[in-house]
Design an enzyme around this catalytic site. Structure first.
Site, PDB file in Angstrom:
ATOM      1  N   SER A  34      10.739   4.231  -2.976  1.00 38.34           N
ATOM      2  CA  SER A  34       9.707   3.681  -1.929  1.00 38.34           C
ATOM      3  C   SER A  34       9.796   1.860  -1.781  1.00 38.34           C
ATOM      4  CB  SER A  34       8.410   4.013  -2.710  1.00 38.34           C
ATOM      5  OG  SER A  34       8.259   3.617  -3.892  1.00 38.34           O
ATOM      6  N   GLY A  72       9.384   8.069  -3.504  1.00 42.47           N
ATOM      7  CA  GLY A  72       9.434   9.108  -4.585  1.00 42.47           C
ATOM      8  C   GLY A  72      10.591   9.385  -5.129  1.00 42.47           C
ATOM      9  N   ASN A 101      11.314   5.629 -10.513  1.00 41.44           N
ATOM     10  CA  ASN A 101      10.396   6.671 -10.597  1.00 41.44           C
ATOM     11  C   ASN A 101      10.861   7.548 -11.901  1.00 41.44           C
ATOM     12  OD1 ASN A 101       8.756   6.538  -8.381  1.00 41.44           O
ATOM     13  ND2 ASN A 101      10.699   6.788  -7.072  1.00 41.44           N
ATOM     14  N   ASP A 182      -1.757  -0.745  -6.395  1.00 43.26           N
ATOM     15  CA  ASP A 182      -1.347   0.368  -7.423  1.00 43.26           C
ATOM     16  C   ASP A 182      -0.447  -0.387  -8.268  1.00 43.26           C
ATOM     17  OD1 ASP A 182       1.180  -0.345  -6.119  1.00 43.26           O
ATOM     18  OD2 ASP A 182       1.268   1.452  -5.263  1.00 43.26           O
ATOM     19  N   HIS A 185       3.890  -1.158  -6.063  1.00 44.86           N
ATOM     20  CA  HIS A 185       4.669  -1.620  -4.748  1.00 44.86           C
ATOM     21  C   HIS A 185       4.203  -3.016  -4.281  1.00 44.86           C
ATOM     22  CE1 HIS A 185       4.364   2.765  -4.876  1.00 44.86           C
ATOM     23  NE2 HIS A 185       5.733   2.827  -4.264  1.00 44.86           N
TER      24      HIS A 185
END
Length: 213
Positions: A34, A72, A101, A182, A185
């Site tokens: 991502s 992801g 991830n 979050d 990112h």
């Protein structure tokens, strides 16, 4: 007669397609998650789009960027997808921006390292130079895990001869306004810094690769 006509048509079509491909064109393949798939950011403001602009601005307009990043994505998924992408794009340079991830999901570092090492090996065997983009885990994952995870990237680079971006989020993760809510990112404001972290390591590779200026 019909088969000969079809064969002639296909050969003619292939010939026209070949002529349409720019001479001396080179491909840069990005295998990312991502962070390279413009998650939460307008595509034109994401670091990959900024990279395309910088290539044109700095005399590397013959380079095509194939962004195969998926939000992801794990190293396991990237490894499964890579062979077909290498065959499709025949890249001169492969940027591998994966592993984050894996770490966030607590995957064993040795599994992540094996997958990234195999991706590096496959890319090099296909004739591409590799730029490995390093990641780190936050301290709440524990010192033992974060240390083992951080060591993955320099170890692979040393063993394979791949180039290395030490830490993709350097100068971003701890700056106000540079990370989304979050905490994972980067925002649009952080995208130029992502490119600035990559460019000093990528630029010499472009200069030293066949087809570059």
């Amino acid at each position: 007669m019909f088969l000969r006509s079809i064969t002639f048509y296909l050969l003619t079509l292939c010939s026209l397609f070949t002529i349409a491909v720019p001479a001396g064109a080179s491909t840069l393949l990005i295998m990312g998650d991502s962070l390279s798939a413009s998650y939460g950011v307008d595509t034109e403001k994401a670091w990959v789009s900024l990279l395309r602009q910088r290539l044109d601005r700095e005399g590397f307009s013959q380079w095509t960027v194939a962004n195969a990043s998926i939000s992801g994505e794990t190293t396991d998924g990237g490894l499964r997808r890579l062979p077909a992408l290498l065959e499709q794009h025949e890249p001169e340079v492969v940027i591998i921006e994966l592993g984050g991830n894996d770490g966030l999901r607590g995957f064993p570092p040795n599994v992540t390292q094996e997958n990234l090492a195999r991706m590096t090996e496959l890319s090099q065997a296909a004739g591409a130079r590799v730029l490995l983009v390093g990641m780190q885990m936050p301290p709440n994952y524990g010192e033992r895990y974060t240390r083992a995870f951080a060591a993955i990237y320099p170890t692979i680079a040393e063993n394979s001869g791949a180039e290395l971006v030490p830490f993709f989020l350097d100068g971003i993760y701890n700056r106000d306004g540079f990370m989304q809510d979050d905490g994972i990112h980067p925002t649009a404001a952080g995208q130029p810094q992502l490119l600035d972290n990559v460019w000093p390591h990528l630029h010499p590779m472009l200069q030293n690769t066949t087809g570059a200026n």
